[in-house]
Enzyme design. Sequence first.
Site, PDB file in Angstrom:
ATOM      1  NE  ARG A 100       3.196  35.684  -5.714  1.00  0.00           N
ATOM      2  CZ  ARG A 100       3.665  34.554  -6.634  1.00  0.00           C
ATOM      3  NH1 ARG A 100       2.958  33.830  -7.325  1.00  0.00           N
ATOM      4  NH2 ARG A 100       4.820  34.241  -6.151  1.00  0.00           N
TER       5      ARG A 100
ATOM      6  CE  LYS B  98       5.822  37.560  -6.124  1.00  0.00           C
ATOM      7  NZ  LYS B  98       6.702  36.335  -6.018  1.00  0.00           N
TER       8      LYS B  98
ATOM      9  NE  ARG C 213       6.633  27.365  -1.482  1.00  0.00           N
ATOM     10  CZ  ARG C 213       6.264  26.909  -2.348  1.00  0.00           C
ATOM     11  NH1 ARG C 213       6.511  27.210  -3.500  1.00  0.00           N
ATOM     12  NH2 ARG C 213       6.105  25.183  -2.970  1.00  0.00           N
ATOM     13  CD  GLN C 214       1.759  26.111   4.153  1.00  0.00           C
ATOM     14  OE1 GLN C 214       0.035  25.182   5.404  1.00  0.00           O
ATOM     15  NE2 GLN C 214       1.632  25.150   3.158  1.00  0.00           N
TER      16      GLN C 214
ATOM     17  CG  ASP D 101      -0.145   0.362   2.198  1.00  0.00           C
ATOM     18  OD1 ASP D 101       0.844   0.175   2.624  1.00  0.00           O
ATOM     19  OD2 ASP D 101      -0.772   0.201   3.144  1.00  0.00           O
TER      20      ASP D 101
ATOM     21  CB  THR E 269       5.507  27.666 -11.254  1.00  0.00           C
ATOM     22  OG1 THR E 269       4.999  29.007 -10.649  1.00  0.00           O
ATOM     23  CG2 THR E 269       4.600  26.428 -10.567  1.00  0.00           C
TER      24      THR E 269
ATOM     25  CG  ASP F  73      13.288  33.851  -4.994  1.00  0.00           C
ATOM     26  OD1 ASP F  73      13.475  34.098  -3.450  1.00  0.00           O
ATOM     27  OD2 ASP F  73      12.574  33.923  -6.503  1.00  0.00           O
TER      28      ASP F  73
END
Length: 308
Positions: A193, A191, A95-96, A37, A222, A217
């Site tokens: 978003r 920027k 990032r959280q 599994d 992406t 960075d």
Amino acid sequence: MKQVKIFAGNASHELGESIAAAYGIQLGDLSIQRFADTELGPSFNESVRGCAVFLIQSTNPPAENLMELMLMVDAAKRASAHSVNIVMPYYGYARQDRKDKPRVSIGAKVVADFIQSVGTSRLMTCDLHAGQIQGFFDIPVDHLDGATVTAPYIKSLNLENLIFASPDVGGVVRTRAFAKKFGAEIVVCDKMRLRANEIASMQVIGDVQGMNVVLVDDIVDTAGTICKAADLLLERGAASVRAVVTHALLSGPAHDRIRACGLTELIVCDTIPLRQENDKIRVITLAPLFAAAIRNVVTHESISSLFV
């Protein structure tokens, strides 16, 4: 001094081999059983009793990489290792790092709690998305700087009229620290978003006419931001645009975007293995830096002495 043993999970096996070689030992023998599994079951095929164990594993997707690492820690603890130290080149869920809207989780804190709950002695990582994540831990955290290996490469290019750029306002501190090593100025790509991974608009704050620009960075996912910033900087008169990014997630259309955009080169570290070849991407290894950091931890020497 305790005997040092280094093991690597499936997500970072190649980097683990490089770190062990740079340290001067063989990578430890570890098996990870996979049930029908897909459940994971790691086991050490050599004794770790009384040893200082270092487990190499980035926690990029899939999430089972994190679970695999936690099971490795538990197995080492139950095998009577003296200390179990995680070397996490890429810290997933970073990032959280805060509540930026109502009713959301703070994923970076959840991961920190998970790491500590299994009995980890120490965490070693590189270029956290937010430096304050170190405060989520009650164990020592060694936060290495990827610029230690990427800055010398940029210097070797001998670029004239060099200027550094942040692809967003949030990365200004990181970019300024990188630029300081060269005594150079910075510009900012501001920027807006609409939602995650989708940019509505971007503008350049600063003059890049005739300059060789290096974007700085910590993560490229992406590649929408970095590619849009590169093309915009070229429109504003930049002579060339390169990017230095530590963690190359490169999800979805990232590779196609990088090939199609105006970037001369994307310089990344090997915290995450590349899933496909790309002529524009240059990979610089962090193995000697991590090996030196492990050695300094074991000998109780300074970690900050490794930074440029």
